[in-house]
Write an enzyme that holds these catalytic residues in place. Sequence first.
Site, PDB file in Angstrom:
ATOM      1  N   ALA A 197      -3.049  -7.602   9.864  1.00  0.00           N
ATOM      2  CA  ALA A 197      -2.186  -8.797   9.688  1.00  0.00           C
ATOM      3  C   ALA A 197      -2.379  -9.640  10.901  1.00  0.00           C
ATOM      4  O   ALA A 197      -2.714 -10.993  10.638  1.00  0.00           O
ATOM      5  CB  ALA A 197      -0.555  -8.539   9.567  1.00  0.00           C
ATOM      6  N   LYS A 208       1.019  -1.372   0.086  1.00  0.00           N
ATOM      7  CA  LYS A 208      -0.227  -0.055  -0.141  1.00  0.00           C
ATOM      8  C   LYS A 208       0.744   1.310  -0.046  1.00  0.00           C
ATOM      9  O   LYS A 208       1.485   1.528   0.979  1.00  0.00           O
ATOM     10  CB  LYS A 208      -1.028  -0.163   1.051  1.00  0.00           C
ATOM     11  CG  LYS A 208      -2.204  -1.231   1.087  1.00  0.00           C
ATOM     12  CD  LYS A 208      -2.866  -1.362   2.369  1.00  0.00           C
ATOM     13  CE  LYS A 208      -3.846  -2.342   2.311  1.00  0.00           C
ATOM     14  NZ  LYS A 208      -4.832  -2.417   3.380  1.00  0.00           N
ATOM     15  N   THR A 221      -7.442  -4.544   6.577  1.00  0.00           N
ATOM     16  CA  THR A 221      -6.939  -5.954   6.810  1.00  0.00           C
ATOM     17  C   THR A 221      -5.761  -5.757   7.927  1.00  0.00           C
ATOM     18  O   THR A 221      -4.707  -4.806   7.712  1.00  0.00           O
ATOM     19  CB  THR A 221      -6.331  -6.793   5.926  1.00  0.00           C
ATOM     20  OG1 THR A 221      -5.493  -5.862   5.063  1.00  0.00           O
ATOM     21  CG2 THR A 221      -7.221  -7.438   5.151  1.00  0.00           C
ATOM     22  N   VAL A 280       7.799  -0.544  10.272  1.00  0.00           N
ATOM     23  CA  VAL A 280       7.680   0.412   8.994  1.00  0.00           C
ATOM     24  C   VAL A 280       6.537   1.331   9.267  1.00  0.00           C
ATOM     25  O   VAL A 280       5.245   0.694   9.472  1.00  0.00           O
ATOM     26  CB  VAL A 280       7.823  -0.292   7.851  1.00  0.00           C
ATOM     27  CG1 VAL A 280       7.581   0.880   6.623  1.00  0.00           C
ATOM     28  CG2 VAL A 280       9.273  -0.695   7.537  1.00  0.00           C
ATOM     29  N   LYS A 335      -5.304   6.363   2.479  1.00  0.00           N
ATOM     30  CA  LYS A 335      -5.805   5.897   4.048  1.00  0.00           C
ATOM     31  C   LYS A 335      -4.524   6.146   5.108  1.00  0.00           C
ATOM     32  O   LYS A 335      -5.038   6.472   6.379  1.00  0.00           O
ATOM     33  CB  LYS A 335      -6.472   4.818   4.164  1.00  0.00           C
ATOM     34  CG  LYS A 335      -5.751   3.375   3.758  1.00  0.00           C
ATOM     35  CD  LYS A 335      -5.016   2.656   4.932  1.00  0.00           C
ATOM     36  CE  LYS A 335      -4.350   1.444   4.571  1.00  0.00           C
ATOM     37  NZ  LYS A 335      -3.744   0.953   5.526  1.00  0.00           N
ATOM     38  N   ASP A 383     -11.192   0.702   4.517  1.00  0.00           N
ATOM     39  CA  ASP A 383      -9.795   0.686   4.943  1.00  0.00           C
ATOM     40  C   ASP A 383      -9.704   1.960   5.654  1.00  0.00           C
ATOM     41  O   ASP A 383      -8.644   1.761   6.624  1.00  0.00           O
ATOM     42  CB  ASP A 383      -8.647   0.463   3.764  1.00  0.00           C
ATOM     43  CG  ASP A 383      -7.385  -0.155   4.084  1.00  0.00           C
ATOM     44  OD1 ASP A 383      -7.402  -0.227   5.204  1.00  0.00           O
ATOM     45  OD2 ASP A 383      -6.473  -0.281   3.287  1.00  0.00           O
TER      46      ASP A 383
END
Length: 338
Positions: A142, A109, A140, A282, A194, A247
């Site tokens: 993870a 993304k 989502t 990150v 987003k 999202d």
Amino acid sequence: MKNSADITVLGAGSYGTALAISLASNGHKTLLWGHDPAHMQTLAQDKCNQAFLPGIAFPECLHIEADLAKALAASNNVLVVVPSHVFGSVLAQAKPLLRQDARIVWATKGLEPETGRLLQDVARDVLGEQYPLAVLSGPTFAKELAMGLPTAISVAGTCPKFTAELVELLHSPKRLRVYANDDFIGLQLGGAVKNVIAIGAGMSDGIGFGANARTALITRGLVELTRLGEALGASTATFMGMAGLGDLVLTCTDNQSRNRRFGLALGKGCDVDTAQAEIGQVVEGYRNTKEVFTLAKRMGVEMPITEQIYQVLYQGKAPLDAAKELLSREKKSETPAQ
């Protein structure tokens, strides 16, 4: 060439591992590759990704492969899940090793650093026109995906056949619902913008502005995303779906989001470096902010929230001052005359 695996996943961070777990849990033989041999050896020994998804065991169908050439030879389906700033370099590394029948899908993304170009343009520059391309995007986290909690995402691509086959490959009645979408541009944009708005939502909450302000910011952030998408030829309907509103709400409202937590730290008075260090992984939105700001300027699209977040991250502006500037903007109608 016959596949010895159903899919190869490039990127053994939290999201790449979670997608690999989901695929393997669905009975698909899945190879997971990462750039760090020591990390890959640890994954193979532990049969879980203790660094990013502790306590979640790998399914039997998930195999670790530290050799990129072997990983890419095993399947024509290649899922790239790496940070946006290394997306191009990973594709360049993979290019001479790809099969002739390879098909590339990414769950990265973001946009290209410095230029703000869409990742489809980066992929075409690196790989040429030979390979079908697709993108996964949607709300989502993870950990929840890896745990098998119900999740829904969207997929779009350059080849309808590839998109349809990805839906079948990824879909799991018990854990993952996958929606096909024909808006390749819109899905890529939603995943980048987003992250920026989530930083803003975190800053708002960190300052102490409350739920009203957060909701207003999310709503106007969606307007900015839609405005940029229209300028690039995306469908506005996409931004009402998983890769847009879905999202955006997830990332702006839950503290599993690194971008939101980063913004929270900034709103509470941390500087950028300290806030990033606190996250420890990150923070895609940090780079995404510069990328989206650059793209908006190039396209002549007004994105005031994005601009203020950019000034906080890259020009040292105080979050409270950025908020005051947004609140003092000229009054305008929510429904401009057509």
